[in-house]
Design a protein around this motif. Structure first.
Motif, PDB file in Angstrom:
ATOM      1  N   ILE A  31       0.850  -1.188   0.000  1.00  0.00           N
ATOM      2  CA  ILE A  31       0.000   0.000   0.000  1.00  0.00           C
ATOM      3  C   ILE A  31       0.886   1.237   0.000  1.00  0.00           C
ATOM      4  CG2 ILE A  31      -1.770   1.254   1.272  1.00  0.00           C
ATOM      5  CD1 ILE A  31      -2.470  -1.648   2.416  1.00  0.00           C
ATOM      6  N   PHE A  32       0.719   2.062  -1.030  1.00  0.00           N
ATOM      7  CA  PHE A  32       1.548   3.240  -1.233  1.00  0.00           C
ATOM      8  C   PHE A  32       0.818   4.491  -0.757  1.00  0.00           C
ATOM      9  CE2 PHE A  32       2.988   0.136  -4.356  1.00  0.00           C
ATOM     10  CZ  PHE A  32       4.380   0.259  -4.322  1.00  0.00           C
ATOM     11  N   LEU A  33       1.495   5.278   0.090  1.00  0.00           N
ATOM     12  CA  LEU A  33       0.928   6.512   0.636  1.00  0.00           C
ATOM     13  C   LEU A  33       1.803   7.696   0.240  1.00  0.00           C
ATOM     14  CD1 LEU A  33       0.187   5.182   4.253  1.00  0.00           C
ATOM     15  CD2 LEU A  33      -1.369   5.191   2.279  1.00  0.00           C
ATOM     16  N   HIS A  34       1.248   8.635  -0.515  1.00  0.00           N
ATOM     17  CA  HIS A  34       2.018   9.795  -0.974  1.00  0.00           C
ATOM     18  C   HIS A  34       2.187  10.817   0.137  1.00  0.00           C
ATOM     19  CE1 HIS A  34      -1.509  12.419  -1.165  1.00  0.00           C
ATOM     20  NE2 HIS A  34      -2.177  11.436  -1.743  1.00  0.00           N
ATOM     21  N   GLY A  35       2.853  11.921  -0.173  1.00  0.00           N
ATOM     22  CA  GLY A  35       3.113  12.953   0.818  1.00  0.00           C
ATOM     23  C   GLY A  35       2.122  14.094   0.792  1.00  0.00           C
ATOM     24  N   ILE A  36       2.401  15.112   1.574  1.00  0.00           N
ATOM     25  CA  ILE A  36       1.539  16.288   1.679  1.00  0.00           C
ATOM     26  C   ILE A  36       1.513  17.059   0.358  1.00  0.00           C
ATOM     27  CG2 ILE A  36       3.377  17.822   2.513  1.00  0.00           C
ATOM     28  CD1 ILE A  36       1.307  19.058   4.433  1.00  0.00           C
ATOM     29  N   ALA A  37       0.359  17.657   0.058  1.00  0.00           N
ATOM     30  CA  ALA A  37       0.185  18.456  -1.163  1.00  0.00           C
ATOM     31  C   ALA A  37       0.588  17.685  -2.407  1.00  0.00           C
ATOM     32  CB  ALA A  37       0.986  19.755  -1.063  1.00  0.00           C
ATOM     33  N   SER A  38       0.253  16.399  -2.417  1.00  0.00           N
ATOM     34  CA  SER A  38       0.637  15.555  -3.536  1.00  0.00           C
ATOM     35  C   SER A  38      -0.509  14.624  -3.899  1.00  0.00           C
ATOM     36  CB  SER A  38       1.906  14.759  -3.175  1.00  0.00           C
ATOM     37  OG  SER A  38       2.425  14.104  -4.300  1.00  0.00           O
ATOM     38  N   ASN A  39      -0.211  13.617  -4.699  1.00  0.00           N
ATOM     39  CA  ASN A  39      -1.220  12.644  -5.094  1.00  0.00           C
ATOM     40  C   ASN A  39      -0.548  11.328  -5.464  1.00  0.00           C
ATOM     41  OD1 ASN A  39      -0.230  12.923  -7.786  1.00  0.00           O
ATOM     42  ND2 ASN A  39      -1.616  14.629  -8.130  1.00  0.00           N
ATOM     43  N   LYS A  92     -10.734  -5.124   1.632  1.00  0.00           N
ATOM     44  CA  LYS A  92     -10.533  -6.512   2.060  1.00  0.00           C
ATOM     45  C   LYS A  92      -9.109  -6.985   1.758  1.00  0.00           C
ATOM     46  CE  LYS A  92     -15.367  -8.000   1.830  1.00  0.00           C
ATOM     47  NZ  LYS A  92     -15.925  -6.640   1.859  1.00  0.00           N
ATOM     48  N   VAL A  93      -8.158  -6.154   2.149  1.00  0.00           N
ATOM     49  CA  VAL A  93      -6.743  -6.473   1.927  1.00  0.00           C
ATOM     50  C   VAL A  93      -6.304  -7.571   2.883  1.00  0.00           C
ATOM     51  CG1 VAL A  93      -4.390  -5.559   2.089  1.00  0.00           C
ATOM     52  CG2 VAL A  93      -6.215  -4.168   1.079  1.00  0.00           C
ATOM     53  N   LYS A  94      -5.618  -8.553   2.332  1.00  0.00           N
ATOM     54  CA  LYS A  94      -5.106  -9.653   3.138  1.00  0.00           C
ATOM     55  C   LYS A  94      -3.936  -9.156   3.989  1.00  0.00           C
ATOM     56  CE  LYS A  94      -3.024 -14.257   2.662  1.00  0.00           C
ATOM     57  NZ  LYS A  94      -2.515 -15.264   1.694  1.00  0.00           N
ATOM     58  N   THR A  95      -3.917  -9.546   5.261  1.00  0.00           N
ATOM     59  CA  THR A  95      -2.829  -9.158   6.154  1.00  0.00           C
ATOM     60  C   THR A  95      -1.850 -10.318   6.335  1.00  0.00           C
ATOM     61  OG1 THR A  95      -4.110  -9.823   8.094  1.00  0.00           O
ATOM     62  CG2 THR A  95      -4.285  -7.523   7.397  1.00  0.00           C
ATOM     63  N   PRO A  96      -0.594 -10.015   6.682  1.00  0.00           N
ATOM     64  CA  PRO A  96      -0.019  -8.687   6.843  1.00  0.00           C
ATOM     65  C   PRO A  96       0.359  -8.076   5.494  1.00  0.00           C
ATOM     66  CG  PRO A  96       1.653 -10.325   7.329  1.00  0.00           C
ATOM     67  CD  PRO A  96       0.377 -11.083   7.049  1.00  0.00           C
ATOM     68  N   TYR A  97       0.321  -6.751   5.429  1.00  0.00           N
ATOM     69  CA  TYR A  97       0.659  -6.033   4.202  1.00  0.00           C
ATOM     70  C   TYR A  97       1.894  -5.159   4.436  1.00  0.00           C
ATOM     71  CZ  TYR A  97      -2.482  -2.897   6.799  1.00  0.00           C
ATOM     72  OH  TYR A  97      -3.099  -2.171   7.786  1.00  0.00           O
ATOM     73  N   ILE A  98       2.435  -4.641   3.347  1.00  0.00           N
ATOM     74  CA  ILE A  98       3.600  -3.751   3.403  1.00  0.00           C
ATOM     75  C   ILE A  98       3.130  -2.320   3.146  1.00  0.00           C
ATOM     76  CG2 ILE A  98       5.814  -3.153   2.320  1.00  0.00           C
ATOM     77  CD1 ILE A  98       6.067  -6.132   1.545  1.00  0.00           C
ATOM     78  N   LEU A  99       3.621  -1.399   3.950  1.00  0.00           N
ATOM     79  CA  LEU A  99       3.298   0.018   3.766  1.00  0.00           C
ATOM     80  C   LEU A  99       4.518   0.756   3.233  1.00  0.00           C
ATOM     81  CD1 LEU A  99       1.339   0.806   7.063  1.00  0.00           C
ATOM     82  CD2 LEU A  99       0.373   0.676   4.753  1.00  0.00           C
ATOM     83  N   VAL A 100       4.316   1.492   2.139  1.00  0.00           N
ATOM     84  CA  VAL A 100       5.364   2.341   1.581  1.00  0.00           C
ATOM     85  C   VAL A 100       4.876   3.778   1.655  1.00  0.00           C
ATOM     86  CG1 VAL A 100       6.820   2.838  -0.411  1.00  0.00           C
ATOM     87  CG2 VAL A 100       6.046   0.490  -0.001  1.00  0.00           C
ATOM     88  N   GLY A 101       5.558   4.600   2.431  1.00  0.00           N
ATOM     89  CA  GLY A 101       5.123   5.984   2.592  1.00  0.00           C
ATOM     90  C   GLY A 101       6.183   6.975   2.162  1.00  0.00           C
ATOM     91  N   HIS A 102       5.787   7.931   1.333  1.00  0.00           N
ATOM     92  CA  HIS A 102       6.707   8.995   0.932  1.00  0.00           C
ATOM     93  C   HIS A 102       6.418  10.255   1.730  1.00  0.00           C
ATOM     94  CE1 HIS A 102       7.851  12.466  -1.799  1.00  0.00           C
ATOM     95  NE2 HIS A 102       8.997  11.870  -1.543  1.00  0.00           N
ATOM     96  N   SER A 103       7.464  10.868   2.274  1.00  0.00           N
ATOM     97  CA  SER A 103       7.339  12.118   3.007  1.00  0.00           C
ATOM     98  C   SER A 103       6.312  11.971   4.138  1.00  0.00           C
ATOM     99  CB  SER A 103       6.970  13.246   2.040  1.00  0.00           C
ATOM    100  OG  SER A 103       7.163  14.502   2.639  1.00  0.00           O
ATOM    101  N   MET A 104       5.255  12.799   4.172  1.00  0.00           N
ATOM    102  CA  MET A 104       4.260  12.684   5.233  1.00  0.00           C
ATOM    103  C   MET A 104       3.583  11.321   5.223  1.00  0.00           C
ATOM    104  SD  MET A 104       0.955  15.114   6.090  1.00  0.00           S
ATOM    105  CE  MET A 104      -0.126  14.374   4.853  1.00  0.00           C
ATOM    106  N   GLY A 105       3.509  10.677   4.069  1.00  0.00           N
ATOM    107  CA  GLY A 105       2.936   9.335   3.995  1.00  0.00           C
ATOM    108  C   GLY A 105       3.684   8.351   4.871  1.00  0.00           C
ATOM    109  N   GLY A 106       4.984   8.596   5.084  1.00  0.00           N
ATOM    110  CA  GLY A 106       5.767   7.758   5.979  1.00  0.00           C
ATOM    111  C   GLY A 106       5.343   7.909   7.427  1.00  0.00           C
ATOM    112  N   LEU A 107       5.028   9.139   7.829  1.00  0.00           N
ATOM    113  CA  LEU A 107       4.548   9.385   9.195  1.00  0.00           C
ATOM    114  C   LEU A 107       3.224   8.662   9.427  1.00  0.00           C
ATOM    115  CD1 LEU A 107       5.205  13.255   9.441  1.00  0.00           C
ATOM    116  CD2 LEU A 107       6.728  11.389  10.118  1.00  0.00           C
ATOM    117  N   ILE A 108       2.370   8.689   8.416  1.00  0.00           N
ATOM    118  CA  ILE A 108       1.066   8.021   8.504  1.00  0.00           C
ATOM    119  C   ILE A 108       1.259   6.513   8.543  1.00  0.00           C
ATOM    120  CG2 ILE A 108      -1.142   7.657   7.320  1.00  0.00           C
ATOM    121  CD1 ILE A 108      -0.693  10.522   6.105  1.00  0.00           C
ATOM    122  N   ALA A 109       2.206   6.003   7.765  1.00  0.00           N
ATOM    123  CA  ALA A 109       2.496   4.556   7.762  1.00  0.00           C
ATOM    124  C   ALA A 109       2.932   4.088   9.138  1.00  0.00           C
ATOM    125  CB  ALA A 109       3.571   4.248   6.728  1.00  0.00           C
ATOM    126  N   VAL A 110       3.752   4.875   9.814  1.00  0.00           N
ATOM    127  CA  VAL A 110       4.203   4.528  11.173  1.00  0.00           C
ATOM    128  C   VAL A 110       3.023   4.496  12.139  1.00  0.00           C
ATOM    129  CG1 VAL A 110       5.582   5.302  13.157  1.00  0.00           C
ATOM    130  CG2 VAL A 110       6.554   5.389  10.847  1.00  0.00           C
TER     131      VAL A 110
END
Length: 269
Positions: A31-39, A92-110
């Motif tokens: 699951i990829f999470l982008h940063g602030i003011a991004s997409n 309905k994502v199967k667990t465990p999953y991997i989180l990839v966060g860029h910039s603020m997305g990393g803070l959210i992943a944590v």
């Protein structure tokens, strides 16, 4: 309308976010999470080289791109994490999953990993701005006394961005005029409130370093030597205390380029 708004404020209703891409197949979800003011365009260099055995999912964060932009939330890291968790559940994502966060997305992943540790297999944090809140206050005071360094200039700029809406929005439009097509920067009047509050409440008022020290899953910090928005010594401090943390440097800035994309894919293994 007024009654609905009051109901939302009282119960802090969590929104489901826009899923911009889902490969659907694959045994392990990434699951990829982008940063602030991004997409989710942040991940365009990564998706074409993702192995087929991973289910790739990109999500637009709360307040940005095509996701809801509620004005009754404070856009704390908890608000962001709850919205992502609810969206993951809906998929309905199967667990465990991997989180990839860029910039603020990393803070959210944590924050997600802290909230649901058994659901997260690995964290890959790309250019994540790890700051100590006390450091931010101290460095801001130093800046005002004209003792300017790279670090306190950064925090001064953050304060400036929050205070100067017109200036910031105009600057973004100028950047977009010269940036390549699809450049993952998105900020206008509709996303100003989420941007301002996310910068204030998630990036500048964080306890992410303390949270990372309590996590048990593997954590990889990917960062560029030329990234002006990070404090690399904070990564080193954490890695020295935690054997499950690995540091990987690339010759890049605060963007996910081809070199960084390759390192992300390599880090999945």
């Amino acid at each position: 309308m007024i009654i609905n708004k009051l109901f939302n404020q009282i119960f802090r209703r969590t929104k489901t976010l826009n899923v911009s891409y889902d490969s659907s197949s694959g045994s392990t979800a990434v699951i990829f999470l982008h940063g602030i003011a991004s997409n989710s365009d942040t991940w365009k260099p990564v998706l074409p080289i993702m192995p087929k055995n991973y289910r790739s999912i990109t999500i637009d964060l709360l307040g940005f791109a095509s996701s809801p932009k509620p004005t009754y939330l404070d856009y704390t890291v908890k608000d962001h994490a709850r919205a992502v968790i609810r969206t993951i559940s809906k998929l309905k994502v199967k667990t465990p999953y991997i989180l990839v966060g860029h910039s603020m997305g990393g803070l959210i992943a944590v924050e997600i990993a802290k909230t649901k540790p058994k659901s997260v297999k690995k964290l890959i944090l790309v250019g994540t701005p790890l700051y100590n809140s006390k450091d931010i206050l101290r460095q801001s005071k130093i800046y005002k006394n004209n003792k300017q360094t790279i670090t306190n200039i950064l925090f001064y700029v953050y304060d400036l961005l929050i205070e100067k809406q017109t200036l910031t929005l105009n600057a973004v439009q100028k950047i977009l005029k010269v940036a390549p097509s699809g450049f993952p920067l998105m900020l206008d009047e509709s996303s100003w409130y989420p941007f301002k509050m996310s910068l204030k409440k998630t990036i500048m008022q964080q306890q992410t370093m303390l949270d990372i020290n309590r996590l048990k899953m593997p954590i990889i910090f990917l960062y560029g030597r030329l990234d002006a928005l990070i404090i690399a010594k904070n990564y080193t401090k954490l890695a020295n205390k935690n054997s499950n943390i690995k540091l990987i440097k690339t010759n890049s800035m605060h963007i996910v380029n081809k070199a960084m994309s390759k390192k992300i894919v390599e880090s999945l293994k």
